[in-house]
Design a protein around this motif. Structure first.
Motif, PDB file in Angstrom:
ATOM      1  N   THR A  77      35.080  23.872  23.921  1.00  0.00           N
ATOM      2  CA  THR A  77      33.569  24.061  23.742  1.00  0.00           C
ATOM      3  C   THR A  77      33.155  24.921  25.052  1.00  0.00           C
ATOM      4  O   THR A  77      31.793  24.890  25.170  1.00  0.00           O
ATOM      5  CB  THR A  77      32.800  22.850  23.477  1.00  0.00           C
ATOM      6  N   GLY A  78      33.993  24.991  25.917  1.00  0.00           N
ATOM      7  CA  GLY A  78      33.509  25.883  27.239  1.00  0.00           C
ATOM      8  C   GLY A  78      32.509  25.061  28.183  1.00  0.00           C
ATOM      9  O   GLY A  78      32.038  25.599  28.802  1.00  0.00           O
ATOM     10  N   LEU A  79      32.963  23.639  28.040  1.00  0.00           N
ATOM     11  CA  LEU A  79      31.916  22.751  29.263  1.00  0.00           C
ATOM     12  C   LEU A  79      32.231  23.123  30.582  1.00  0.00           C
ATOM     13  O   LEU A  79      31.579  23.073  31.330  1.00  0.00           O
ATOM     14  CB  LEU A  79      31.845  21.207  28.699  1.00  0.00           C
ATOM     15  N   GLU A  88      33.095  25.793  31.717  1.00  0.00           N
ATOM     16  CA  GLU A  88      32.726  26.947  32.327  1.00  0.00           C
ATOM     17  C   GLU A  88      30.998  27.170  32.294  1.00  0.00           C
ATOM     18  O   GLU A  88      30.271  27.965  32.947  1.00  0.00           O
ATOM     19  CB  GLU A  88      33.077  28.152  31.376  1.00  0.00           C
ATOM     20  N   LYS A  89      30.393  26.220  31.645  1.00  0.00           N
ATOM     21  CA  LYS A  89      29.225  26.353  31.637  1.00  0.00           C
ATOM     22  C   LYS A  89      28.408  25.569  32.713  1.00  0.00           C
ATOM     23  O   LYS A  89      27.983  24.423  32.773  1.00  0.00           O
ATOM     24  CB  LYS A  89      28.508  25.502  30.158  1.00  0.00           C
ATOM     25  N   LYS A  90      28.257  26.342  33.574  1.00  0.00           N
ATOM     26  CA  LYS A  90      27.479  25.677  35.110  1.00  0.00           C
ATOM     27  C   LYS A  90      25.916  25.653  35.280  1.00  0.00           C
ATOM     28  O   LYS A  90      25.590  24.977  36.139  1.00  0.00           O
ATOM     29  CB  LYS A  90      28.072  26.518  36.264  1.00  0.00           C
ATOM     30  N   GLY A  91      25.348  26.377  34.227  1.00  0.00           N
ATOM     31  CA  GLY A  91      23.838  26.528  34.331  1.00  0.00           C
ATOM     32  C   GLY A  91      23.518  27.214  35.455  1.00  0.00           C
ATOM     33  O   GLY A  91      24.341  28.026  36.033  1.00  0.00           O
ATOM     34  N   HIS A  92      22.394  26.924  36.143  1.00  0.00           N
ATOM     35  CA  HIS A  92      21.726  27.524  37.335  1.00  0.00           C
ATOM     36  C   HIS A  92      21.790  26.600  38.341  1.00  0.00           C
ATOM     37  O   HIS A  92      20.806  26.802  39.130  1.00  0.00           O
ATOM     38  CB  HIS A  92      20.393  28.027  36.870  1.00  0.00           C
ATOM     39  N   CYS A 102      25.926  19.469  35.770  1.00  0.00           N
ATOM     40  CA  CYS A 102      25.000  19.530  34.397  1.00  0.00           C
ATOM     41  C   CYS A 102      25.560  19.136  33.380  1.00  0.00           C
ATOM     42  O   CYS A 102      24.802  18.804  32.371  1.00  0.00           O
ATOM     43  CB  CYS A 102      24.504  20.968  34.554  1.00  0.00           C
ATOM     44  N   GLN A 103      26.705  19.071  33.285  1.00  0.00           N
ATOM     45  CA  GLN A 103      27.523  18.574  32.155  1.00  0.00           C
ATOM     46  C   GLN A 103      27.687  17.060  32.043  1.00  0.00           C
ATOM     47  O   GLN A 103      28.005  16.424  30.930  1.00  0.00           O
ATOM     48  CB  GLN A 103      28.704  19.305  31.743  1.00  0.00           C
ATOM     49  N   LYS A 121      25.792  14.555  29.816  1.00  0.00           N
ATOM     50  CA  LYS A 121      25.995  15.046  28.368  1.00  0.00           C
ATOM     51  C   LYS A 121      27.302  14.066  27.919  1.00  0.00           C
ATOM     52  O   LYS A 121      27.485  13.683  26.687  1.00  0.00           O
ATOM     53  CB  LYS A 121      26.406  16.498  28.095  1.00  0.00           C
TER      54      LYS A 121
END
Length: 448
Positions: A102-104, A106-110, A385-386, A389
């Protein structure tokens, strides 16, 4: 063919657990990492601590999928005999796989950009408050802002040490040096050295350096047996001085935390200028430290007198102590053990040795995401940021396997930590404990 495979037993694998002879198993395949240990980006200590056993869970928690391609050159040709995977490990590996798909990771946000921007703004505020304002209260406020700056800068350094927050490795290393060495005065090389060992051997009294604070603190009476630190390579002596200091550690905890940065500065210098230790990017780290010890004393020199300079240092240290306290809350009152970490119960050890801090989502920036310490230890590559979640998923998995999921409010975590320190303190006061006594000890404790 399957029948042509060569196998070794778990006991035979255990024999390869010494410097120069390091074998590990990943998913049942045995690898010789003896030569690679010196080049390992995470340092030699994690491999030394886990050598001689299957380390699949630890490997997948720290390495992206691209790392698997490099394993073949270390393959010994052997497979681990009677290799089995526990149900907990199966579920844990399934979670890692799902997060990857799901790419969590890699999803670093800002987060990194916002944190660095806030650090930059705070640095400007500090400079303005000291250089352009003459008010004592402006200087006091600037000291408080500097403490907050150090906290946020440390979080960025921590994030960049666990995963790549910038667009390339070079920029990521630059972010580490700036946020760590240049802005806080604490070497990223020292942090990596201790922090990797902490994660691998979470809450092992003799392997985890983050619990080894003799003679000032002891979270367990097991330290009273003068354990040998496998990290520092020396004995943690429970001598008369240690007995005296530990006996009052539940009173001295917060005052010591207010000046704890002094020890971090000392540890940084001891590592960077050690002639016997191999330090990655030593020159770059020393250069970054020199930047800090240039701008910080220079900033202090612009304050009008020595009392204000002392106030400025103490207040900035005291504000940053909130972060030091938080790190202690995450582990001091959790379960501890003696001995090396085990790769076969990775999930269990990480959940047992960590404690989450409950807070509303708008406070995540303040805690740097590390209030989700349990989730961070299980998935250290997961961007902060994950963490909120995935927290419910981790909680459900712990419940499924009847494992501890410790989560307390900031207040209750403080109470639990002080209770742990007090318990050890009262045990240290027990004069029937066969530790050497001295006149100071006897004088203070004559009347109980």
């Amino acid at each position: 063919m399957e029948g042509e495979r060569k196998y070794i037993s778990a006991n035979e694998l255990k024999e390869h657990n010494k410097p120069g002879d390091l074998w590990i198993s990943i998913q049942g395949k045995v690898y010789d990492v003896s030569v690679w240990a010196k080049e390992h980006p995470g340092g030699e200590i994690p491999l030394l601590n886990l050598a001689g056993q299957d380390v699949t869970d630890a490997f997948i928690s720290y390495h992206p999928g691209t790392a698997w391609q490099y394993l073949d050159e270390f393959f010994t040709g052997y497979y681990l005999e009677r290799f089995k995977v526990s149900e907990v490990s199966r579920d844990y590996r399934r979670l890692v796989s799902e997060f990857s798909k799901t790419g969590l990771f890699e999803k670093k946000g800002h987060v990194a950009f916002c944190s660095l921007a806030s650090v930059g703004v705070m640095f400007i505020v500090v400079l303005y408050g000291v250089l352009r304002c003459e008010s004592f209260w402006a200087h006091l406020g600037s000291a408080m802002v500097l403490g907050m700056l150090w906290m946020q800068s440390t979080y960025v350094g921590h994030d960049s040490g666990h995963y790549q927050v910038m667009s390339s490795r070079g920029y990521n290393k630059l972010a580490q040096i700036i946020t760590g060495n240049c802005l806080t005065g604490i070497s990223i090389a020292w942090w990596k050295w201790t922090h990797n060992a902490h994660h691998i051997s979470c809450n092992s009294l003799d392997y985890d350096p983050d619990l080894q604070h003799i003679p000032v603190f002891a979270v367990s009476s097991l330290f009273f047996d003068s354990l040998t630190s496998c990290f520092y390579g020396r004995k943690l002596n429970f001598d008369p001085l240690a007995r005296f200091l530990i006996s009052y550690q539940h009173w001295t905890f917060y005052p010591v935390m207010c000046v704890a940065r002094l020890n971090l500065y000392l540890q940084t210098f001891l590592l960077l200028f050690s002639p016997t230790r191999q330090v990655p990017d030593r020159a770059l780290n020393i250069l970054g430290i020199l930047v800090f010890w240039t701008w910080f004393p220079l900033l202090l020199s612009y304050l009008p007198n020595w009392p204000e300079r002392l106030m400025f240092v103490l207040v900035s240290f005291a504000v940053t102590s909130i972060q030091h306290i938080q790190f202690c809350l995450n582990h001091f009152s959790a379960n501890v053990y003696v001995g090396p970490p085990s790769g076969n119960d990775w999930f269990e050890k990480q959940t047992s040795g960590t404690l989450d801090i409950v807070c509303p989502s708008w406070m995540d920036w303040f805690f740097g995401g590390l209030q989700f310490q349990l989730e961070h230890h299980l998935f250290p590559r997961l961007p902060r940021c994950q963490l909120r979640k995935v927290s419910p998923v981790v909680k459900d998995l712990c419940k499924k396997h009847n494992l501890s999921y410790q989560s307390l409010s900031f207040w209750d975590a403080n109470v639990s930590t002080i209770r742990t320190l007090r318990t050890a303190a009262l045990q240290a006061r027990d004069l029937s404990n066969p530790a050497p006594k001295n006149l100071l000890w006897e004088a203070v404790n004559t009347h109980g």
